[in-house]
Design a protein around this motif. Structure first.
Motif, PDB file in Angstrom:
ATOM      1  N   ASP A 166      31.392  24.703  10.439  1.00 29.23           N
ATOM      2  CA  ASP A 166      32.170  23.743  11.225  1.00 29.23           C
ATOM      3  C   ASP A 166      31.388  22.482  11.587  1.00 29.23           C
ATOM      4  O   ASP A 166      31.814  21.374  11.247  1.00 29.23           O
ATOM      5  CB  ASP A 166      32.672  24.409  12.519  1.00 29.23           C
ATOM      6  N   MET A 167      30.281  22.622  12.309  1.00 30.38           N
ATOM      7  CA  MET A 167      29.610  21.459  12.878  1.00 30.38           C
ATOM      8  C   MET A 167      29.129  20.471  11.816  1.00 30.38           C
ATOM      9  O   MET A 167      29.351  19.265  11.927  1.00 30.38           O
ATOM     10  CB  MET A 167      28.429  21.903  13.755  1.00 30.38           C
ATOM     11  N   HIS A 168      28.472  20.967  10.796  1.00 30.16           N
ATOM     12  CA  HIS A 168      27.914  20.066   9.790  1.00 30.16           C
ATOM     13  C   HIS A 168      28.991  19.295   9.025  1.00 30.16           C
ATOM     14  O   HIS A 168      28.947  18.059   8.969  1.00 30.16           O
ATOM     15  CB  HIS A 168      27.016  20.842   8.831  1.00 30.16           C
ATOM     16  N   PRO A 169      29.991  19.984   8.432  1.00 25.40           N
ATOM     17  CA  PRO A 169      31.006  19.220   7.699  1.00 25.40           C
ATOM     18  C   PRO A 169      31.846  18.335   8.609  1.00 25.40           C
ATOM     19  O   PRO A 169      32.219  17.219   8.219  1.00 25.40           O
ATOM     20  CB  PRO A 169      31.860  20.296   7.017  1.00 25.40           C
ATOM     21  N   MET A 170      32.152  18.795   9.818  1.00 25.37           N
ATOM     22  CA  MET A 170      32.985  17.979  10.704  1.00 25.37           C
ATOM     23  C   MET A 170      32.249  16.713  11.144  1.00 25.37           C
ATOM     24  O   MET A 170      32.842  15.641  11.241  1.00 25.37           O
ATOM     25  CB  MET A 170      33.443  18.801  11.900  1.00 25.37           C
ATOM     26  N   LYS A 207      46.532  21.055  24.353  1.00 27.33           N
ATOM     27  CA  LYS A 207      47.094  21.668  23.156  1.00 27.33           C
ATOM     28  C   LYS A 207      45.962  22.321  22.367  1.00 27.33           C
ATOM     29  O   LYS A 207      45.028  21.655  21.939  1.00 27.33           O
ATOM     30  CB  LYS A 207      47.797  20.617  22.289  1.00 27.33           C
ATOM     31  N   LEU A 208      46.064  23.640  22.194  1.00 22.76           N
ATOM     32  CA  LEU A 208      45.045  24.390  21.472  1.00 22.76           C
ATOM     33  C   LEU A 208      45.431  24.534  20.007  1.00 22.76           C
ATOM     34  O   LEU A 208      46.600  24.769  19.679  1.00 22.76           O
ATOM     35  CB  LEU A 208      44.868  25.781  22.083  1.00 22.76           C
ATOM     36  N   VAL A 209      44.428  24.404  19.141  1.00 23.58           N
ATOM     37  CA  VAL A 209      44.639  24.522  17.699  1.00 23.58           C
ATOM     38  C   VAL A 209      43.593  25.483  17.140  1.00 23.58           C
ATOM     39  O   VAL A 209      42.401  25.347  17.424  1.00 23.58           O
ATOM     40  CB  VAL A 209      44.504  23.157  17.003  1.00 23.58           C
ATOM     41  N   ALA A 210      44.024  26.445  16.362  1.00 24.27           N
ATOM     42  CA  ALA A 210      43.113  27.343  15.659  1.00 24.27           C
ATOM     43  C   ALA A 210      43.012  26.896  14.206  1.00 24.27           C
ATOM     44  O   ALA A 210      44.031  26.628  13.566  1.00 24.27           O
ATOM     45  CB  ALA A 210      43.613  28.778  15.728  1.00 24.27           C
ATOM     46  N   LEU A 211      41.782  26.799  13.703  1.00 20.46           N
ATOM     47  CA  LEU A 211      41.545  26.522  12.287  1.00 20.46           C
ATOM     48  C   LEU A 211      40.628  27.628  11.787  1.00 20.46           C
ATOM     49  O   LEU A 211      39.425  27.613  12.036  1.00 20.46           O
ATOM     50  CB  LEU A 211      40.910  25.154  12.080  1.00 20.46           C
ATOM     51  N   SER A 212      41.212  28.601  11.093  1.00 24.96           N
ATOM     52  CA  SER A 212      40.494  29.846  10.814  1.00 24.96           C
ATOM     53  C   SER A 212      40.275  30.088   9.329  1.00 24.96           C
ATOM     54  O   SER A 212      41.147  29.819   8.501  1.00 24.96           O
ATOM     55  CB  SER A 212      41.278  31.027  11.395  1.00 24.96           C
ATOM     56  N   PHE A 270      39.609  25.159  17.504  1.00 25.92           N
ATOM     57  CA  PHE A 270      38.683  26.284  17.537  1.00 25.92           C
ATOM     58  C   PHE A 270      38.516  26.915  16.165  1.00 25.92           C
ATOM     59  O   PHE A 270      39.485  27.063  15.416  1.00 25.92           O
ATOM     60  CB  PHE A 270      39.214  27.403  18.453  1.00 25.92           C
ATOM     61  N   ASP A 271      37.311  27.337  15.894  1.00 24.37           N
ATOM     62  CA  ASP A 271      37.091  28.429  14.964  1.00 24.37           C
ATOM     63  C   ASP A 271      37.523  29.710  15.686  1.00 24.37           C
ATOM     64  O   ASP A 271      37.474  29.773  16.918  1.00 24.37           O
ATOM     65  CB  ASP A 271      35.616  28.503  14.575  1.00 24.37           C
ATOM     66  N   VAL A 272      37.916  30.734  14.936  1.00 28.47           N
ATOM     67  CA  VAL A 272      38.428  31.948  15.585  1.00 28.47           C
ATOM     68  C   VAL A 272      37.450  33.111  15.489  1.00 28.47           C
ATOM     69  O   VAL A 272      36.952  33.608  16.507  1.00 28.47           O
ATOM     70  CB  VAL A 272      39.797  32.342  15.001  1.00 28.47           C
ATOM     71  N   TYR A 273      37.145  33.563  14.256  1.00 30.81           N
ATOM     72  CA  TYR A 273      36.336  34.771  14.103  1.00 30.81           C
ATOM     73  C   TYR A 273      34.854  34.456  14.330  1.00 30.81           C
ATOM     74  O   TYR A 273      34.259  33.648  13.635  1.00 30.81           O
ATOM     75  CB  TYR A 273      36.566  35.398  12.727  1.00 30.81           C
ATOM     76  N   GLY A 274      34.303  35.113  15.310  1.00 33.64           N
ATOM     77  CA  GLY A 274      32.934  34.841  15.730  1.00 33.64           C
ATOM     78  C   GLY A 274      32.912  34.034  17.001  1.00 33.64           C
ATOM     79  O   GLY A 274      32.158  34.320  17.924  1.00 33.64           O
ATOM     80  N   THR A 275      33.769  33.028  17.084  1.00 33.35           N
ATOM     81  CA  THR A 275      33.816  32.157  18.255  1.00 33.35           C
ATOM     82  C   THR A 275      34.675  32.756  19.358  1.00 33.35           C
ATOM     83  O   THR A 275      34.228  32.898  20.501  1.00 33.35           O
ATOM     84  CB  THR A 275      34.346  30.765  17.854  1.00 33.35           C
ATOM     85  N   LEU A 276      35.901  33.118  19.030  1.00 31.15           N
ATOM     86  CA  LEU A 276      36.828  33.693  20.006  1.00 31.15           C
ATOM     87  C   LEU A 276      36.978  35.201  19.836  1.00 31.15           C
ATOM     88  O   LEU A 276      37.032  35.946  20.810  1.00 31.15           O
ATOM     89  CB  LEU A 276      38.197  33.020  19.892  1.00 31.15           C
ATOM     90  N   ILE A 277      37.066  35.634  18.594  1.00 34.14           N
ATOM     91  CA  ILE A 277      37.143  37.063  18.266  1.00 34.14           C
ATOM     92  C   ILE A 277      35.747  37.549  17.888  1.00 34.14           C
ATOM     93  O   ILE A 277      35.042  36.895  17.110  1.00 34.14           O
ATOM     94  CB  ILE A 277      38.117  37.308  17.098  1.00 34.14           C
ATOM     95  N   ASN A 278      35.344  38.685  18.426  1.00 35.73           N
ATOM     96  CA  ASN A 278      34.022  39.237  18.133  1.00 35.73           C
ATOM     97  C   ASN A 278      33.923  39.644  16.664  1.00 35.73           C
ATOM     98  O   ASN A 278      34.658  40.531  16.209  1.00 35.73           O
ATOM     99  CB  ASN A 278      33.763  40.446  19.034  1.00 35.73           C
TER     100      ASN A 278
END
Length: 224
Positions: A181-185, A115-120, A13-21
């Motif tokens: 995230d989407m473009h580089p990944m 298994k959850l992974v945060a990449l922030s 996951f991305d965190v800020y914006g995606t999970l955190i407002n």
């Protein structure tokens, strides 16, 4: 649409914006303190976002400095003087942000099965505060500070792969940001990519990601 029988080793996951407002507007308006006419706010807001993106493309520096420098640069473009301490005030705001209302329940269901992974794109101290607000257990919490690089730089994603000794095909990745995230990944070979559309970026073609409006939709795809 990604194949429904795919079972990833990790859900990242991305965190800020995606999970955190990502609620940066109130602090931005307060720091401007009436120095910008209201009719110019939409354009300023858009350009501030662009400068934050530009700032993370260079060598690593602490997230507070990213916020300070991007705000100073956009203000200078608009003929507004510098605001000492703006980065610290933005950083305090980030630490106070909370999870989107639609996140905790479906995220916990995911975490009970994968298994959850945060990449922030922040420093470790920020995630130490933000991750517990999400209500789910994370296998790994990885940060720009640890990687010494921010997304969309490949170094950030390589750090995730190297730390977990994993390959791109072992991930299902969820983000609300296309440019970060989407473009580089996609260019790095990740193919199970899911855009949780919160209106940050326009939907783009050619990058093979799935677009959803809730984590519940992804859980349904996973058979949860």
């Amino acid at each position: 649409m990604a194949e429904s029988h795919f079972r990833p080793k990790y859900i990242s996951f991305d965190v800020y914006g995606t999970l955190i407002n990502f609620d940066i507007d109130p602090t931005t308006r307060r720091l401007l303190n009436g120095r910008l006419p209201e009719e110019q706010w939409p354009a300023f807001k858009k350009q501030f976002r662009g400068y934050r993106f530009d700032e993370v493309l260079g060598d690593y520096k602490p997230y507070e400095q990213i916020l300070q420098d991007s705000f100073d640069r956009v203000c200078r473009r608009w003929g507004i003087g510098p605001t000492p301490g703006a980065g610290a005030e933005f950083a305090d705001a980030v630490r106070g942000w909370v999870a989107h209302d639609d996140v905790p329940a479906p995220l916990k269901l995911m975490g009970d099965n994968y298994k959850l992974v945060a990449l922030s794109n922040a420093d470790t101290s920020f995630l130490d505060i933000s991750i517990p607000k999400l209500g789910a257990d994370f296998h790994a919490v990885l940060t720009a500070e640890q990687a010494q690089a921010y997304k969309p730089r490949y170094q950030a994603f390589e750090y995730m792969l190297d730390t977990l000794n994993a390959k791109p095909e072992e991930f299902l990745h969820i983000s609300s940001h296309t440019r970060y995230d989407m473009h580089p990944m996609h260019d790095m070979g990740f193919r199970n990519l899911w855009l949780l559309d919160r209106g940050y970026d326009p939907i783009t073609g050619g990058y093979d990601y799935n677009t959803v409006e809730s984590l519940d939709e992804i859980n349904k795809h996973l058979g949860l």
